[in-house]
Design an enzyme around this catalytic site. Structure first.
Site, PDB file in Angstrom:
ATOM      1  N   GLY A  70      36.566  49.186  42.319  1.00 59.30           N
ATOM      2  CA  GLY A  70      35.907  49.763  43.496  1.00 59.30           C
ATOM      3  C   GLY A  70      36.814  50.568  44.392  1.00 59.30           C
ATOM      4  O   GLY A  70      36.352  51.245  45.299  1.00 59.30           O
ATOM      5  N   GLN A 151      29.132  47.205  43.274  1.00 59.64           N
ATOM      6  CA  GLN A 151      29.256  46.245  44.362  1.00 59.64           C
ATOM      7  C   GLN A 151      28.471  46.685  45.585  1.00 59.64           C
ATOM      8  O   GLN A 151      28.104  47.843  45.735  1.00 59.64           O
ATOM      9  CB  GLN A 151      30.725  46.000  44.708  1.00 59.64           C
ATOM     10  CG  GLN A 151      31.434  47.138  45.392  1.00 59.64           C
ATOM     11  CD  GLN A 151      32.901  46.825  45.652  1.00 59.64           C
ATOM     12  OE1 GLN A 151      33.766  47.413  45.032  1.00 59.64           O
ATOM     13  NE2 GLN A 151      33.176  45.918  46.564  1.00 59.64           N
ATOM     14  N   LYS A 357      49.962  49.667  44.096  1.00 59.31           N
ATOM     15  CA  LYS A 357      49.310  49.758  45.406  1.00 59.31           C
ATOM     16  C   LYS A 357      49.792  50.982  46.190  1.00 59.31           C
ATOM     17  O   LYS A 357      49.098  51.457  47.082  1.00 59.31           O
ATOM     18  CB  LYS A 357      49.596  48.489  46.230  1.00 59.31           C
ATOM     19  CG  LYS A 357      49.152  47.194  45.583  1.00 59.31           C
ATOM     20  CD  LYS A 357      47.659  47.148  45.364  1.00 59.31           C
ATOM     21  CE  LYS A 357      47.212  45.834  44.751  1.00 59.31           C
ATOM     22  NZ  LYS A 357      45.787  45.864  44.327  1.00 59.31           N
TER      23      LYS A 357
END
Length: 464
Positions: A70, A151, A357
């Site tokens: 997502g 989601q 990240k």
């Protein structure tokens, strides 16, 4: 939420998150005095020695694979799914996260003869781009199990008033996903578990799409089956760099495992929670679940598990620090471990935890520290990586990063650490070694082709 076509399940979930946020501030702390450290977790190597590897294929054949997909990668300046970001070249082709994930699945299907269905949990922002890539892959086919579930989304809340934020300039930014704990209500609503059970699947392996180490494993599938546990968390040994991450503890009152995120640590307990000797393992966010146990637990709570609420403080436009301060109410999927009696952990090596990240992480992934094998494994000698710190003023976004490394990132094979301050652009075949440092020159600077960069910066090439 009704007006925007949200489902009853997503509304029920948001109502619960909102009520907890408004009324239960004190209950969000997981105090050090109430928990015990997690110790004595069996390692992957211990497990490997004990299992029947022929039988393991049978357990693996009953396993489905779910990837959380997502994330947009906004922290790196991306406007598409992070999984569409190129990681490195392989046989002259640019390979993205999604290509590596699909490659790992196809390798397992071909070499072991297992069905291994892949489902992505996309968000409303990542679905179209990602599914376009999957449908274009001529080797990847899947008929009976859905390739995606999408989601939920919820309103961002104005921190000062508790009301949904209004942002007419870009109404899409008024909404956010409710964290990866939303996975469970999304799975419940999608009917995915019923479809998997109908086709004989018993286990679900879940991991993040930006963790290239979290590939499907027949060894862990067999170990999970052998234990009979309903829920298994992959944990890894903490280093100093991991001290601020979520870690698993045991609740003294119930004896159950609990995921404690740093946002749930009381300020008085910070030192103890970050003590890597006291709490030696961190949560990799790779989970194994028994499908029947998950289905039963979701039915018990009508699809909305009572997970701890994370209060994420942001601005409505994440790229504009002066826009309205908002709160995003989220949950973490690993926190569901406390709901399952008999949940366990298994300690895995760093080769199963390779997250990206930031561009600092991407720098290592694109370097010569790694080799991408034909079975789509990111391979390194020891998985102990140099500490990389790139000046966020010039390397934070992927566009700035790529502009400054036009020939690819320098060699890291001999580097212990890398610190780049200032605006540096790199030529071909640059080599970092030892504790490599480049100081800010106060203007755009260049490292020429073939230079060595070490503790003194660009090493002088004259003889003393």
């Amino acid at each position: 939420m009704h007006a925007n076509g949200m489902s009853d399940v997503s509304i029920a979930q948001f109502r619960r998150l909102y009520d907890v946020w408004r009324n239960e501030e004190a209950s969000s702390w997981i105090r050090e005095s109430d928990v015990e450290p997690l110790t004595g977790v069996p390692s992957f190597h211990d497990v490997y020695e004990t299992i029947d590897h022929d039988k393991a294929v049978e357990a693996f054949s009953k396993t489905a694979f779910l990837k959380l997909n997502g994330g947009l990668g906004t922290s790196m300046g991306l406007a598409c799914a992070k999984s569409l970001l190129p990681v490195r070249r392989h046989k002259a082709k640019q390979v993205r996260f999604i290509d590596i994930i699909v490659g790992q699945v196809l390798t397992a299907r071909t070499r072991l003869g297992v069905p291994l269905p892949l489902t992505l949990m996309n968000s409303f922002r990542t679905s179209a781009d990602t599914m376009r890539v999957l449908h274009r892959n001529r080797k990847f086919h899947q008929e009976d199990i859905p390739m995606e579930i999408v989601q939920h989304q919820e309103p961002k809340i104005v921190a000062a008033t508790g009301e949904p934020v209004s942002f007419p300039e870009n109404p899409e930014l008024e909404w956010c996903p409710p964290g990866h704990g939303d996975l469970f209500s999304t799975i419940w609503e999608s009917g995915l578990l019923d479809k998997l059970e109908e086709r004989g699947f018993k286990y679900l392996f879940i991991s993040n799409s930006d963790n290239l180490g979290a590939r499907p494993s027949r060894t862990l599938a067999q170990h999970f089956e052998n234990t009979g546990a309903p829920f298994m968390v992959e944990v890894a040994t903490r280093t100093y760099a991991d001290r601020k991450g979520g870690h698993i503890v045991r609740d003294k009152a119930t004896g159950r495992l609990v995921l404690r995120e740093m946002s749930q640590v009381h300020p008085d307990d910070k030192a103890a929670a970050q003590d890597i000797k006291k709490h030696p393992y961190f949560n990799t966010n790779s989970l194994w679940l028994r499908i029947d146990a998950l289905k039963s637990k979701l039915a018990e709570y009508d699809g909305v598990l009572p997970l701890p609420v994370i209060r994420n403080h942001k601005t409505v436009d994440p790229t504009d620090p002066d826009s309205t301060p908002v709160i995003q109410l989220e949950t973490a999927m690993g926190s569901a471990v406390s709901l399952f009696e008999g949940a366990i952990c298994v300690q895995v090596d760093r080769m199963r935890f390779l997250p990206v990240k930031t561009t600092d992480d991407l720098f290592i992934m694109r370097s010569d520290r790694f080799h991408l094998t034909d079975s789509y494994e990111m391979e390194d000698g020891n998985y102990i990586f140099p500490n990389v710190t790139l000046d966020p003023r010039y390397y934070k976004t992927i566009a700035d990063f790529d502009e400054r490394f036009p020939y690819g990132v320098p060699s890291l094979a001999a580097a212990n650490s890398v610190t780049i301050d200032g605006d540096w652009t790199f030529g071909r075949d640059v080599i970092f070694f030892s504790d490599a440092k480049l100081a800010d020159q106060g203007e755009p600077s260049y490292v020429p082709n073939g230079e060595y960069v070490g503790p003194q910066g660009i090493e002088p090439d004259d003889w003393v």
